[in-house]
Each structure stands twice: as C-alpha cells, then as structure tokens.
Enzyme design. Sequence first.
Site, PDB file in Angstrom:
ATOM      1  N   ASP A 112      10.621   4.339  -2.642  1.00 16.43           N
ATOM      2  CA  ASP A 112       9.626   3.409  -3.172  1.00 16.43           C
ATOM      3  C   ASP A 112       8.656   3.084  -2.046  1.00 16.43           C
ATOM      4  O   ASP A 112       8.895   3.424  -0.893  1.00 16.43           O
ATOM      5  CB  ASP A 112      10.283   2.169  -3.762  1.00 16.43           C
ATOM      6  CG  ASP A 112      10.932   1.275  -2.718  1.00 16.43           C
ATOM      7  OD1 ASP A 112      10.777   1.555  -1.519  1.00 16.43           O
ATOM      8  OD2 ASP A 112      11.595   0.308  -3.105  1.00 16.43           O
ATOM      9  N   ASP A 130      16.331   3.345 -11.733  1.00 14.10           N
ATOM     10  CA  ASP A 130      17.087   2.953 -10.540  1.00 14.10           C
ATOM     11  C   ASP A 130      17.336   1.460 -10.634  1.00 14.10           C
ATOM     12  O   ASP A 130      16.587   0.744 -11.305  1.00 14.10           O
ATOM     13  CB  ASP A 130      16.300   3.239  -9.257  1.00 14.10           C
ATOM     14  CG  ASP A 130      15.262   2.154  -8.989  1.00 14.10           C
ATOM     15  OD1 ASP A 130      15.500   1.302  -8.111  1.00 14.10           O
ATOM     16  OD2 ASP A 130      14.227   2.123  -9.692  1.00 14.10           O
TER      17      ASP A 130
END
Length: 376
Positions: free
Chosen positions: A92, A271
């Site tokens: 990320d 996720d």
Amino acid sequence: MKFTLQAQDALSKARAGEIVTDHGVIQTPIFMPVGTAGTVKAVHQRELKNDIEAQIILGNTYHLYLRPGLDTLEKAGGLHKFNGWDGPILTDSGGYQVYSLSEVRKIKEEGVTFRSHIDGSKHLFTPENVMDIQRIIGADIIMAFDECTPYPCDYNYARRSIDMTHRWLKRCCDRFDGTEAKYGYSQTLFPIVQGSVYKDLRVKSAEVIASFEREGNAIGGLSVGEPAEEMYAMTEIVCDILPQQKPRYLMGVGTPVNILENIALGIDMFDCVMPTRNARNGMLFTKNGIINIKNEKWKNDFSPIEAESDLFADQVCTKAYLRHLIHSGEMLGAQIATLHNLHFYLWLVKEARKKIMSGEFYDWKKIMVSRLGQRL
C-alpha cells in the site's frame, strides 16, 4: 501483470479470475495476509506457503520506509529477498497510515508531512517519492498515493479530497511510467477510488480512475467505520463503473461476511488485519461462526479447534489447550490462532472461487453468511 476473467456467477456479480505476475499466479477471489513490517505477524514464510496457502501478501510502505529503511531494503535486493517470501507482494502507499496519524500530519497539494510514530522525526510523502519508495521496496503491485478520508466526512471536504487524489494520481502515473523496476521483474500500479459514502463522488472518482487505464484498480476509504450497508452500496456503484477485464481490489476489508458480500458485488482482491489482530486477542473465525476462545465455556473443551479443517494445528490442538495458551500469554497461542484464522480466510475465498466456477455461489453464499456471523 496479466488478468484473465475465467467465470462469472449467473445470480450475482461474483467473478473468478487469474492474475499472473513475475513472482507467481494468483487465483481470484483472493485474500491477502497483511505483513505490515515485512512479516505476517506470528507466521513463518513456510507456514504461509504450505499451511495457509497464501498466494500474495502485503507490505506497508509507511512502516517499511521507517524501519528497516530503504537503504537496507535496497542492499538486500528488495523485500522478497529481505523477508524470504518468493511469491507476489502488494504494497500500500502509506496513505492509510498517514491518515491514521491525524494528530501529527499536514496535507497539502505537494504531499503530506508527518512525524514518525517511532522517534518523532519529520518526513514528507509526495506522489513522486512514494512511487520511488515502492520501486525500492520491490512489490509486484504498488498503490497510488491517495488521501483516505475519515468517516463521517463532510461532503465538501470529500469532494476536494477526491479532486486532489486524482491530481496526485496523474503525478504518480507520470513518475511510475518515467522510472524502471529495480530488481529485474515487472511492477504494476493500481489507482484508488475514493469519495467517502457519497454516491456522486464515488461515481466521479470511479470514472476518473477507469480513464487512467491501468492494469488493475482499487477501492479505498471504506471499512473506516461506516455501516456495512454503506460499504456495500458504494462498492456496488464503483464495480458497475470499473472495467470488467481488470482486477478490483477492496482495501482493508474485512469480516468473513463482508468478504462474501463484496465478492457477490464483483470484488476480486481483499486484505485486512482482522484475522491476525483478532487472533492475538483470542477471536477465532470458523466455518460455523465466531469463537472467543478466552470464554470460560472452552476451558474444558477437549475437541479440536476445527475438526473439519485440514490444518495440522486445527486437528491436533484442542480448544481448551489454545484457551490455556492465550490466557497464559504464551507466544504459541498467538501463533496457533493466527494460523487458524488465516487458513480459514484463504479456505473461504478458495471455496467461493470453486462455487463461482461450478455455478453454486449464490445459494452457498446465503447459507454461509447466516452461519459465519454468529457467536458460538
């Protein structure tokens, strides 16, 4: 990266597909265990591969940038070499962590200045240097730098925020396209749809993100405290706009029920820290519902953690033994509970994929949703 759509459910928008990266194949829908600081907490890489059967894991740009730092990661040859995981990795952008540091950060057009939670030192993340940082970390899939708005969020703030996220995306793409991957394998950039819980802003953001024509797309800013119905409504709106032939990643979601409902809306990738974080606190997700292993009722329950599971730890460890370990603060308790939860999450998406392929997903999902949310 290459994505192939292999099957679609007739009674919902659920899809099964395959993502091919230079580090391996990912069959979707997929859940990605979160390895914040270069490790999925309490789990060996061998267990991730052989027992949990993870196909891709996450790394976190903010945490890896601060510790061990880019110099160490670059000298190691990237995160794969550093942590010994040879499968695909997604990073990320650090946007969510910076959002959660609301007391110690300032957002401007240039980027975000923030203070480290470790030593208070001051740092700047810009769309450009976040691309450079993720290049150095060496993930297969890297995320655009965006602003994750809080919930609740004022409409005008959310509108200004998506406009800036879109301007930042242009800068991310320019930098990404103007630089090379560092370690001899290809990397892919996913943009992120934002817009809080406002339908018109989500539509606008999804249209802008789709217009960039990247190889995959993500949806951010959900699972930040809004009711589940709002999450589903926004996801459905966005999935109807994002291109069919590209993977869709819903960031930070969620419970097993959330995952099944969002698969039914057309999401391919998930996720969440929930299976690992909750495991360390004694919460187990099972095929029949949720167990709080700390409860007195499990003290003398000598049945396996989950008898139908093919996970070694589930078969040989009893509920009473796991309760004892968690109550005693033994590290093994956190390890067993984490193994169980991640194995269950990967089983769930694998089973969803099978049901999509066989045309049984819709009815199976209804049964599972009623089961998975109940407390045992």
